[in-house]
Design an enzyme around this catalytic site. Structure first.
Site, PDB file in Angstrom:
ATOM      1  N   HIS A 133      -2.007   0.503   6.974  1.00  0.00           N
ATOM      2  CA  HIS A 133      -2.366   0.875   5.605  1.00  0.00           C
ATOM      3  C   HIS A 133      -1.940   2.318   5.346  1.00  0.00           C
ATOM      4  O   HIS A 133      -1.751   3.113   6.287  1.00  0.00           O
ATOM      5  CB  HIS A 133      -3.877   0.732   5.423  1.00  0.00           C
ATOM      6  CG  HIS A 133      -4.329   0.780   4.005  1.00  0.00           C
ATOM      7  ND1 HIS A 133      -3.827  -0.021   3.010  1.00  0.00           N
ATOM      8  CD2 HIS A 133      -5.281   1.566   3.397  1.00  0.00           C
ATOM      9  CE1 HIS A 133      -4.422   0.247   1.861  1.00  0.00           C
ATOM     10  NE2 HIS A 133      -5.305   1.208   2.075  1.00  0.00           N
ATOM     11  N   CYS A 185       0.816  -1.218   0.000  1.00  0.00           N
ATOM     12  CA  CYS A 185       0.000   0.000   0.000  1.00  0.00           C
ATOM     13  C   CYS A 185       0.852   1.271   0.000  1.00  0.00           C
ATOM     14  O   CYS A 185       0.449   2.290  -0.575  1.00  0.00           O
ATOM     15  CB  CYS A 185      -0.957   0.001   1.184  1.00  0.00           C
ATOM     16  SG  CYS A 185      -0.153  -0.151   2.790  1.00  0.00           S
ATOM     17  N   ASP A 196      -8.117   6.117  -2.125  1.00  0.00           N
ATOM     18  CA  ASP A 196      -7.289   4.950  -1.795  1.00  0.00           C
ATOM     19  C   ASP A 196      -6.885   4.244  -3.087  1.00  0.00           C
ATOM     20  O   ASP A 196      -7.652   3.441  -3.636  1.00  0.00           O
ATOM     21  CB  ASP A 196      -8.047   3.992  -0.882  1.00  0.00           C
ATOM     22  CG  ASP A 196      -7.137   2.909  -0.315  1.00  0.00           C
ATOM     23  OD1 ASP A 196      -5.996   2.778  -0.795  1.00  0.00           O
ATOM     24  OD2 ASP A 196      -7.559   2.188   0.614  1.00  0.00           O
TER      25      ASP A 196
END
Length: 645
Positions: A445, A401, A461
């Site tokens: 994350h 991520c 995201d």
């Protein structure tokens, strides 16, 4: 008095139980030294060898000191202090010859058992400490006893003593005035091993966290929790970028947020594990509660580092618009890129800006480009080149991520859209046993925020474009290489998940009701029991009264108990009364053997019987070792059937 084999055995067992939990945080060299010293003493005990000379012990002590200095460069602090105590415990065993030496070993063991709580305070550590305390009490019983006893009977006797201490322990736990924070200052290195998020981010940082199943925090929602797609737990916001590492910008702190909360609200209580940082990991966007502050980039912060487990009650409003009137300085920082860094990504941003009809379209165009590029989500990406973002987007096309979010923000800035990286946690798993949401380090994350005119800061995201399962179902569902994940996170072990959930629920109760028993909970409990709103003087008075009642009850109970020695004395007194009724009373100064010798002259016909009974009594009452069962039975029968004429 030299130690018996059973006494040495109990001391070795206590030292071993005490040292084993410390081997997880001691350096290998010092853990090995402690293990070798304990093993050496065990070999001496089983092989009948002599203990080392005092000169050898002195050399070993100097070696332990040098080893501690070599590992830590100093003696001050938690880690070197515990390491030194571990070595000294093994060394003390090697010079233990007498009972007083054994008591020193027990005392050192108790200190090291207490030191376990400087590292962890969960139920497993408490159970190990209780086992060590049982061994310490059994060792003290063996040291003070005159005879050998089986390990089972000795352990049962020690267990009974610990059970007798439970009422007093409960009174002290409930009524001792609670102090928020430690009673004494912890050393400076007390929190240097806590894990979790950092205030910087570079490629690979969050991937390493993804391999940890440690719990980051737990959440109790009042009502239904938000859907998975809204479970973004905001942590450090990273604005500055040097081409490789992202860092936080300058923070401005306030007691109240700059935004006006609106929209759907989620009320919850979050219990954070200690991470020695200020951030509190709340859902976007919280109302500030007591003891917290909020930054200009909407992080909820504590007023002091979270160095112990902390429970906070919050209300968050995820759909609140924020940053519509953002300052020019903040926006300029969110557009800054290092010169001559990641040229291909910068060119991509310029192309997207040229294609977009308005700045608001650029994020969608970038997400679509990421989706078409075939980027792959993995815990084990290939090494990157000098320009990290270019290498990820155009060469390796695989990452975690932090790769996705960093690349997206660089492209946005190159396209003229202010953007920044937000780190924290995403998702979490509902524990079906107690209904709490458990968020682990593997849920760490990173995502992006872009600033759009009229809308303010908007979450985007980019990971979801390539791995939507990560957002909906967690890390294990999104990774093909799930074998790299910790056992407690993998999705293919349902039976282990069930066991984990039960243990987590049990640990949560321990955290809330034992470790979380703070001054507020103590006052609430006492108020519920009818003591109003007690101050510390009232609590101290209740503590003194409770201790007096428990000690009085234990004293009355102890006075009513009868030991085997009481039965022996009762039989002897009955024997003496029988002789006194026959005109042969015992003088107060006469011992049993002197009494028997005098009666042998006065009543030769009873001499053998009286001598046998007196000898049995002297051996049972004053002899070394445990009472011989056959002799005890014979003594009671003889006194019961004795009838002098």
């Amino acid at each position: 008095m030299s130690l018996r084999q059973d006494q040495i055995g109990w001391l070795l067992a206590t030292a071993t139980i005490t040292l084993i939990p410390h081997f997880g945080h001691l350096p290998p060299l010092l853990a090995g030294i402690a293990a070798v010293l304990v093993g050496w003493r065990a070999l001496i005990a089983t092989g009948g060898r002599r203990l080392p000379h005092r000169h050898a012990l002195s050399a070993l002590a100097v070696g332990i000191i040098i080893a501690v200095l070599a590992e830590y460069r100093h003696f001050f602090g938690k880690d070197p202090g515990v390491a030194l105590l571990a070595g000294l415990l093994g060394l003390k065993l090697l010079e233990t010859r007498q009972i007083r030496d054994g008591r020193s070993v027990v005392l050192l063991s108790l200190f090291l058992q207490l030191a376990q709580f400087l590292y962890q305070q969960d139920m497993a550590v408490a159970a190990l400490t209780l086992l060590g305390a049982l061994g310490a009490v059994a060792s003290l019983l063996a040291l003070q006893s005159r005879g050998n006893a089986s390990p089972r009977s000795r352990a049962l006797e020690a267990g009974r003593l610990l059970v007798q201490a439970l009422p007093l322990m409960l009174v002290l736990f409930i009524l001792f005035p609670r102090v928020q924070g430690p009673l004494w200052g912890l050393p400076a290195d007390a929190f240097n091993r806590v894990g979790g998020l950092s205030d910087t981010m570079a490629p690979g940082d969050l991937a390493r966290l993804g391999e940890s199943s440690a719990i980051a925090f737990r959440v109790d929602f009042q009502g239904e929790p938000p859907p998975s797609a809204e479970r973004y737990w905001r942590g450090p916001v990273l604005t500055r970028f040097d081409g490789h590492t992202w860092r936080a910008g300058l923070l401005q702190l306030a007691d109240q947020p700059s935004y006006q909360p609106q929209g759907a609200a989620y009320a919850y209580a979050i219990t954070l594990e200690p991470h020695n940082q200020l951030w509190l990991l709340a859902l976007d966007f919280p109302a500030v509660s007591a003891g917290t502050r909020i930054s200009n980039d909407f992080q909820l912060l504590a007023r002091e580092p979270v160095q112990g487990r902390r429970r906070i009650e919050l209300v968050s409003y995820p759909h609140t618009p924020v940053g519509r009137d953002e300052s020019g300085l903040v926006l300029r920082q969110a557009l800054d890129l290092p010169p001559r860094s990641n040229p291909r990504s910068v060119e991509l941003g310029r192309l997207l800006r040229a294609r977009a009809s308005s700045p608001a379209d650029i994020p969608d165009l970038a997400i679509e480009h990421f989706r078409r590029s075939g980027l792959r989500y993995t815990l084990d990406p290939l090494p990157l080149g000098r320009d990290d973002v270019d290498s990820f987007l155009f060469d390796t096309r695989q990452g975690f991520c932090e790769h996705f979010s960093a690349a997206f923000v660089v492209v946005m800035r190159a396209a003229g859209v202010p953007a920044r990286v937000v780190t924290g946690y995403q998702g979490g798993e509902i524990n079906p046993v107690d209904g709490t949401l458990v968020v682990r380090q593997s849920d760490a994350h990173a995502w992006a925020e872009v600033w759009l005119a009229g809308r303010g800061w908007v979450r985007v995201d980019p990971t979801a474009a390539s791995a939507p399962q990560r957002i909906e179902n967690g890390l294990a569902a999104a990774l093909p290489d799930s074998a790299r994940l910790p056992l407690l996170v993998r999705a293919d072990l349902a039976w282990l998940h069930g066991l984990r959930d039960r243990l987590d629920a049990l640990n949560n109760r321990w955290n809330q009701w034992v470790l979380g028993y703070n001054p507020a909970r103590q006052r609430a409990l006492l108020s519920g029991l009818g003591f109003g709103d007690p101050d510390w003087q009232s609590i101290a008075a209740l503590l003194a009264g409770g201790c007096a009642i428990v000690m009085g009850a234990l004293t009355l109970w102890a006075l009513r108990q009868r030991s085997p020695a009481d039965a022996i004395d009762r039989s002897w007194q009955r024997f003496c009364r029988q002789l006194a009724s026959a005109g042969l009373p015992r003088n107060s100064w006469e011992g049993p053997l002197d009494y028997a010798r005098r009666l042998a002259h006065e009543r030769p016909d009873l001499a053998d019987t009286i001598a046998a009974i007196a000898a049995d009594y002297a051996s049972l009452r004053y002899g070394p070792g445990e009472a011989d069962p056959d002799r005890l039975k014979r003594f009671h029968q003889s006194t019961r059937h004795f009838r002098p004429r």
